[in-house]
Scaffold this motif. Structure first.
Motif, PDB file in Angstrom:
ATOM      1  N   ARG A  64      53.149  34.720  72.304  1.00  0.00           N
ATOM      2  CA  ARG A  64      54.445  34.170  72.711  1.00  0.00           C
ATOM      3  C   ARG A  64      54.899  33.140  71.683  1.00  0.00           C
ATOM      4  N   ALA A  65      53.984  32.290  71.223  1.00  0.00           N
ATOM      5  CA  ALA A  65      54.323  31.281  70.211  1.00  0.00           C
ATOM      6  C   ALA A  65      54.749  31.932  68.894  1.00  0.00           C
ATOM      7  N   ALA A  66      54.240  33.138  68.621  1.00  0.00           N
ATOM      8  CA  ALA A  66      54.612  33.864  67.407  1.00  0.00           C
ATOM      9  C   ALA A  66      55.988  34.512  67.530  1.00  0.00           C
ATOM     10  N   GLY A  67      56.576  34.438  68.727  1.00  0.00           N
ATOM     11  CA  GLY A  67      57.918  34.971  68.919  1.00  0.00           C
ATOM     12  C   GLY A  67      57.985  36.468  69.171  1.00  0.00           C
ATOM     13  N   ARG A  84      49.505  33.182  75.053  1.00  0.00           N
ATOM     14  CA  ARG A  84      50.114  31.971  74.493  1.00  0.00           C
ATOM     15  C   ARG A  84      50.322  32.112  72.981  1.00  0.00           C
ATOM     16  N   ARG A  85      49.336  32.660  72.292  1.00  0.00           N
ATOM     17  CA  ARG A  85      49.416  32.822  70.832  1.00  0.00           C
ATOM     18  C   ARG A  85      50.551  33.763  70.441  1.00  0.00           C
ATOM     19  N   HIS A  90      49.218  40.201  63.807  1.00  0.00           N
ATOM     20  CA  HIS A  90      49.217  39.750  65.197  1.00  0.00           C
ATOM     21  C   HIS A  90      48.039  40.232  66.028  1.00  0.00           C
TER      22      HIS A  90
END
Length: 137
Positions: free
Chosen positions: A90-93, A87-88, A25
């Protein structure tokens, strides 16, 4: 003193799992990953590293708390585009602790939860507010 490197050593209950978080990440590179120890570098920051030592392992030393992670520790990374990173991730959870905020001292930033209670802050430099700086020397 003449330092050759700069490093941060963090406790980790699950060293390989924590190493995976930082590499997957945050772009770190794993130099060594063992069950009890990992050494991570970042290709954008030569000479700096993050080491992970399993909580309770003798290599951590007697001063390291046996449990509870790294409460109060924040790992900050300066990035070029904090909004894109938000954004990246958050999209990765991942667990985001704050929204992106503009700070008057010249930062646009957000925080996310890292392994073992480490708070990870991603920061982008911005122009500081002149009034705020004058009032907060």
């Amino acid at each position: 003193m003449q330092a050759q490197n700069l490093g941060l050593v963090l406790p980790a209950a699950d060293v390989p799992g924590a190493a995976e978080f930082y590499t997957a990440h945050l772009g770190f590179t794993a130099h060594v990953v063992l069950s009890w120890y990992a050494s991570l570098g970042h290709p954008d920051v030569p000479g700096a590293f993050v080491d992970l030592v399993r909580t309770g392992h003798p290599a951590a030393g007697a001063a390291q708390a046996p449990a509870g992670g790294a409460r109060g520790v924040m790992l900050a990374l300066l990035v070029a585009d904090v909004d894109a990173e938000y954004r990246r991730l958050r999209a990765a959870g991942l667990e985001l602790l704050t929204e992106v905020t503009d700070e008057p001292w010249g930062q646009r930033r957000f925080q996310l939860q890292g392994p073992d209670a480490v708070v990870v802050e991603l920061v982008q430099r911005t122009a500081p507010d002149a009034e705020w700086l004058a009032a907060n020397p």
